[in-house]
Design a protein around this motif. Sequence first.
Motif, PDB file in Angstrom:
ATOM      1  N   PRO A   4       9.656   0.749   2.114  1.00  0.00           N
ATOM      2  CA  PRO A   4       9.015   0.232   3.275  1.00  0.00           C
ATOM      3  C   PRO A   4       7.823  -0.849   2.596  1.00  0.00           C
ATOM      4  CG  PRO A   4       9.282   2.567   3.398  1.00  0.00           C
ATOM      5  CD  PRO A   4       9.738   2.262   2.109  1.00  0.00           C
ATOM      6  N   ILE A   5       7.543  -1.988   3.295  1.00  0.00           N
ATOM      7  CA  ILE A   5       6.743  -2.887   2.825  1.00  0.00           C
ATOM      8  C   ILE A   5       5.070  -2.121   2.304  1.00  0.00           C
ATOM      9  CG2 ILE A   5       4.946  -4.666   3.545  1.00  0.00           C
ATOM     10  CD1 ILE A   5       7.851  -5.880   4.694  1.00  0.00           C
ATOM     11  N   HIS A   6       4.836  -1.404   3.261  1.00  0.00           N
ATOM     12  CA  HIS A   6       3.304  -0.679   3.217  1.00  0.00           C
ATOM     13  C   HIS A   6       3.336   0.012   1.843  1.00  0.00           C
ATOM     14  CE1 HIS A   6       5.082   3.131   4.523  1.00  0.00           C
ATOM     15  NE2 HIS A   6       4.009   3.593   4.334  1.00  0.00           N
ATOM     16  N   GLN A   7       4.499   0.611   1.248  1.00  0.00           N
ATOM     17  CA  GLN A   7       4.490   1.087  -0.021  1.00  0.00           C
ATOM     18  C   GLN A   7       4.662   0.102  -1.263  1.00  0.00           C
ATOM     19  OE1 GLN A   7       7.588   4.223   0.040  1.00  0.00           O
ATOM     20  NE2 GLN A   7       6.644   5.060   1.813  1.00  0.00           N
ATOM     21  N   VAL A   8       4.511  -1.095  -1.053  1.00  0.00           N
ATOM     22  CA  VAL A   8       4.609  -1.872  -2.281  1.00  0.00           C
ATOM     23  C   VAL A   8       3.339  -2.392  -2.749  1.00  0.00           C
ATOM     24  CG1 VAL A   8       5.345  -4.092  -2.700  1.00  0.00           C
ATOM     25  CG2 VAL A   8       6.871  -3.076  -1.203  1.00  0.00           C
ATOM     26  N   THR A   9       2.881  -2.126  -4.197  1.00  0.00           N
ATOM     27  CA  THR A   9       1.686  -2.268  -4.541  1.00  0.00           C
ATOM     28  C   THR A   9       2.040  -3.051  -5.965  1.00  0.00           C
ATOM     29  OG1 THR A   9       1.591  -0.283  -5.829  1.00  0.00           O
ATOM     30  CG2 THR A   9       0.864  -0.317  -3.659  1.00  0.00           C
ATOM     31  N   PRO A  10       0.918  -3.900  -6.603  1.00  0.00           N
ATOM     32  CA  PRO A  10       1.205  -4.212  -7.964  1.00  0.00           C
ATOM     33  C   PRO A  10       1.675  -3.204  -8.921  1.00  0.00           C
ATOM     34  CG  PRO A  10      -0.817  -5.020  -6.893  1.00  0.00           C
ATOM     35  CD  PRO A  10      -0.183  -4.068  -5.966  1.00  0.00           C
ATOM     36  N   GLU A  11       1.239  -1.980  -8.759  1.00  0.00           N
ATOM     37  CA  GLU A  11       1.756  -0.817  -9.337  1.00  0.00           C
ATOM     38  C   GLU A  11       3.265  -0.472  -9.269  1.00  0.00           C
ATOM     39  OE1 GLU A  11      -0.979  -0.619  -7.581  1.00  0.00           O
ATOM     40  OE2 GLU A  11      -2.396  -1.181  -9.126  1.00  0.00           O
ATOM     41  N   SER A  12       3.855  -0.966  -8.439  1.00  0.00           N
ATOM     42  CA  SER A  12       5.278  -0.892  -8.198  1.00  0.00           C
ATOM     43  C   SER A  12       5.962  -1.287  -9.305  1.00  0.00           C
ATOM     44  CB  SER A  12       5.619  -1.303  -6.903  1.00  0.00           C
ATOM     45  OG  SER A  12       5.192  -0.775  -5.785  1.00  0.00           O
ATOM     46  N   GLY A  13       5.683  -2.749  -9.750  1.00  0.00           N
ATOM     47  CA  GLY A  13       6.468  -3.392 -10.876  1.00  0.00           C
ATOM     48  C   GLY A  13       7.300  -3.966 -10.179  1.00  0.00           C
ATOM     49  N   GLN A  14       8.614  -3.725 -10.106  1.00  0.00           N
ATOM     50  CA  GLN A  14       9.937  -4.290  -9.331  1.00  0.00           C
ATOM     51  C   GLN A  14       9.693  -3.512  -8.242  1.00  0.00           C
ATOM     52  OE1 GLN A  14      10.596  -7.514 -11.450  1.00  0.00           O
ATOM     53  NE2 GLN A  14      12.468  -6.818 -10.399  1.00  0.00           N
ATOM     54  N   ALA A  15      10.341  -4.367  -6.981  1.00  0.00           N
ATOM     55  CA  ALA A  15      10.341  -3.763  -5.783  1.00  0.00           C
ATOM     56  C   ALA A  15      11.440  -4.693  -4.886  1.00  0.00           C
ATOM     57  CB  ALA A  15       9.103  -3.917  -4.911  1.00  0.00           C
ATOM     58  N   GLU A  16      12.152  -3.844  -3.968  1.00  0.00           N
ATOM     59  CA  GLU A  16      13.096  -4.711  -3.220  1.00  0.00           C
ATOM     60  C   GLU A  16      12.658  -4.210  -1.686  1.00  0.00           C
ATOM     61  OE1 GLU A  16      17.418  -3.489  -1.699  1.00  0.00           O
ATOM     62  OE2 GLU A  16      17.723  -4.233  -3.729  1.00  0.00           O
ATOM     63  N   ILE A  17      12.577  -5.202  -0.704  1.00  0.00           N
ATOM     64  CA  ILE A  17      12.288  -4.794   0.444  1.00  0.00           C
ATOM     65  C   ILE A  17      13.344  -5.478   1.437  1.00  0.00           C
ATOM     66  CG2 ILE A  17       9.821  -4.804  -0.156  1.00  0.00           C
ATOM     67  CD1 ILE A  17       9.775  -7.719   0.745  1.00  0.00           C
ATOM     68  N   CYS A  18      13.338  -4.999   2.673  1.00  0.00           N
ATOM     69  CA  CYS A  18      14.164  -5.821   3.624  1.00  0.00           C
ATOM     70  C   CYS A  18      13.249  -5.951   4.830  1.00  0.00           C
ATOM     71  CB  CYS A  18      15.251  -4.788   3.998  1.00  0.00           C
ATOM     72  SG  CYS A  18      16.491  -4.767   2.721  1.00  0.00           S
ATOM     73  N   GLY A  19      13.469  -7.067   5.568  1.00  0.00           N
ATOM     74  CA  GLY A  19      12.653  -7.077   6.772  1.00  0.00           C
ATOM     75  C   GLY A  19      12.928  -8.656   7.417  1.00  0.00           C
ATOM     76  N   PHE A  33       6.494 -17.233   2.169  1.00  0.00           N
ATOM     77  CA  PHE A  33       7.169 -16.435   3.292  1.00  0.00           C
ATOM     78  C   PHE A  33       6.320 -15.165   3.645  1.00  0.00           C
ATOM     79  CE2 PHE A  33      10.281 -19.153   1.166  1.00  0.00           C
ATOM     80  CZ  PHE A  33      10.933 -19.487   2.237  1.00  0.00           C
ATOM     81  N   LEU A  34       6.117 -14.856   4.713  1.00  0.00           N
ATOM     82  CA  LEU A  34       5.597 -13.543   5.190  1.00  0.00           C
ATOM     83  C   LEU A  34       6.520 -12.522   5.897  1.00  0.00           C
ATOM     84  CD1 LEU A  34       2.178 -14.296   7.053  1.00  0.00           C
ATOM     85  CD2 LEU A  34       2.652 -13.658   4.484  1.00  0.00           C
ATOM     86  N   ILE A  35       7.018 -11.819   5.157  1.00  0.00           N
ATOM     87  CA  ILE A  35       8.197 -10.883   5.479  1.00  0.00           C
ATOM     88  C   ILE A  35       7.698  -9.630   5.937  1.00  0.00           C
ATOM     89  CG2 ILE A  35      10.292  -9.577   4.595  1.00  0.00           C
ATOM     90  CD1 ILE A  35      10.219 -12.937   4.067  1.00  0.00           C
ATOM     91  N   GLU A  78      -5.307 -11.580  -4.250  1.00  0.00           N
ATOM     92  CA  GLU A  78      -6.571 -11.188  -3.336  1.00  0.00           C
ATOM     93  C   GLU A  78      -6.246 -11.808  -2.125  1.00  0.00           C
ATOM     94  OE1 GLU A  78     -11.353 -11.925  -3.077  1.00  0.00           O
ATOM     95  OE2 GLU A  78     -10.188 -12.102  -5.022  1.00  0.00           O
ATOM     96  N   LYS A  79      -5.976 -13.185  -1.879  1.00  0.00           N
ATOM     97  CA  LYS A  79      -5.684 -13.823  -0.581  1.00  0.00           C
ATOM     98  C   LYS A  79      -4.510 -13.463   0.359  1.00  0.00           C
ATOM     99  CE  LYS A  79      -8.464 -17.733  -1.976  1.00  0.00           C
ATOM    100  NZ  LYS A  79      -8.610 -19.408  -2.178  1.00  0.00           N
ATOM    101  N   ALA A  80      -3.588 -12.881  -0.331  1.00  0.00           N
ATOM    102  CA  ALA A  80      -2.303 -12.640   0.451  1.00  0.00           C
ATOM    103  C   ALA A  80      -2.666 -11.047   1.326  1.00  0.00           C
ATOM    104  CB  ALA A  80      -1.106 -12.233  -0.538  1.00  0.00           C
ATOM    105  N   PRO A  81      -1.763 -11.037   2.125  1.00  0.00           N
ATOM    106  CA  PRO A  81      -1.841 -10.071   3.167  1.00  0.00           C
ATOM    107  C   PRO A  81      -1.717  -8.597   2.276  1.00  0.00           C
ATOM    108  CG  PRO A  81      -0.358 -11.364   4.461  1.00  0.00           C
ATOM    109  CD  PRO A  81      -0.633 -11.934   3.037  1.00  0.00           C
ATOM    110  N   GLY A  82      -2.527  -7.734   2.355  1.00  0.00           N
ATOM    111  CA  GLY A  82      -2.333  -6.317   1.642  1.00  0.00           C
ATOM    112  C   GLY A  82      -2.788  -6.669   0.259  1.00  0.00           C
ATOM    113  N   GLY A  83      -3.212  -7.755   0.048  1.00  0.00           N
ATOM    114  CA  GLY A  83      -3.666  -7.969  -1.526  1.00  0.00           C
ATOM    115  C   GLY A  83      -2.850  -8.067  -2.478  1.00  0.00           C
ATOM    116  N   ARG A  84      -1.259  -8.259  -2.336  1.00  0.00           N
ATOM    117  CA  ARG A  84      -0.268  -8.375  -3.143  1.00  0.00           C
ATOM    118  C   ARG A  84       0.622  -9.473  -2.766  1.00  0.00           C
ATOM    119  NH1 ARG A  84       1.383  -6.553   1.536  1.00  0.00           N
ATOM    120  NH2 ARG A  84       2.552  -4.525   1.575  1.00  0.00           N
ATOM    121  N   GLU A  85       1.796  -9.904  -3.555  1.00  0.00           N
ATOM    122  CA  GLU A  85       2.762 -10.730  -3.563  1.00  0.00           C
ATOM    123  C   GLU A  85       3.922 -10.400  -4.382  1.00  0.00           C
ATOM    124  OE1 GLU A  85       1.851 -14.733  -4.165  1.00  0.00           O
ATOM    125  OE2 GLU A  85       1.567 -14.642  -6.173  1.00  0.00           O
ATOM    126  N   MET A  86       5.039 -11.057  -3.859  1.00  0.00           N
ATOM    127  CA  MET A  86       6.201 -10.778  -4.292  1.00  0.00           C
ATOM    128  C   MET A  86       6.779 -12.267  -4.826  1.00  0.00           C
ATOM    129  SD  MET A  86       8.555  -7.936  -2.518  1.00  0.00           S
ATOM    130  CE  MET A  86       9.997  -8.092  -3.858  1.00  0.00           C
TER     131      MET A  86
END
Length: 430
Positions: A4-19, A33-35, A78-86
Amino acid sequence: MRIPIHQVTPESGQAEICGWVHEVRDLGGLAFFLIRDRTGIIQVTIPKKRASEVVLASAKQVSRESVVRVAGPVKAMEKAPGGREMVPETFEIVSLARSPLPLDVVEKVPAELDTRLDSRFLDLRRPRVNAVFQIRSAAMHALNDFFHKEGFINITTPKIVAAATEGGTELFPIAYFDKEAFLNQSPQLFKQMMMAAGCEKVYEIGPIFRAEEHNTTKHLNEATSIDIEVSFADHLEVMRILERAIITTYEYVNRSCSDQIANLEIADFAVPKDPFIRLPYSEAIEIAKKKIEEPIAYGDDIGSAAERAIGEEMGGHYFIVDWPSETRPYYAMPYESDPSICKAFDLMHPRMELSSGAERVHDHDQLVCQIRKKGLDPESFEFYLKPFRYGMPPHAGWGLGADRLILTMLGLQNVREAVLFPRDMHRLVP
């Protein structure tokens, strides 16, 4: 594996999302892109000079509200939603959305309520709209939990019936083989029968149907009702249960739905304080007389203008109690000291009525007498009256409108906003 997107953090390293693709911005060398999924929004940034041809091809083809699967490293921004980007290593279009969209999901272009309801599946993709139904789900969870902790038994009563609950004409007839039948307007008679069964405390959350020709912001022809019935209880006891149920639900929503409340931009989500004021009907009429222009007298129903006027005076949730017996259904218990008044009540929000209840008549002969006084035929209620001949305990209960509860809790303007697929005089689809 998708997370889930809310669980994606910089500490996640690699991540896969769907949305869904919420927004697209192309700034030449960079594409943003905002997903979005139901848990939140994340920024996906594609540096065109470094991205693979496959990623660039998908990014060029994708349209807003398409479903995508994206995988890649996550970094702090910092400027991205939630403070992180992919930064995607893969960008797969799972389902391409057609253009133009029936309505603007990012809400830059407002849409009328009818347009929103016509494309409800898109409307619900709006975080603000989706928040309403996440809160509604939380409220129903809180109520179910409350009833179970209070020792209630959950029941399911028929929605196809042979007779009106209250003898009214506001019924939807249906073809039922070779018989006349109707959609039920209330579980009232059945939950009272459960008192004769010895269940003592029952509740149901389910649909009710009223063939009322109302075209207002607070009426629907199919609604969700929260009903209880309690043996060996009077109207005062079930009023206290209702009070606790409302407060417990608000508390749970306040505690568990902070993100959704923020999406709805509710600055001050206030949990009601107990006890709710008990306002006698006679006093409510006097308040309305002083505040509204239309005539109102003792014995009249309290209409919308009077509700608003009294609500302004009361300022919060309150009960209207001690109603004239002639205005209430046959099963409402009259006071022994003054039968012209009955042990009935309405729970009011300053904006509108939320709930109606009473202590019930449990004596068979008295009930038959009151049915006749209302101009009804007791033989039409034989299935209901039968249990009263074989040991019916004193009991009381109420019905609470779930849709209006959410409407008033969240400050919505129209009850249709609190219902996924509302049914009114004009709307049968979707």
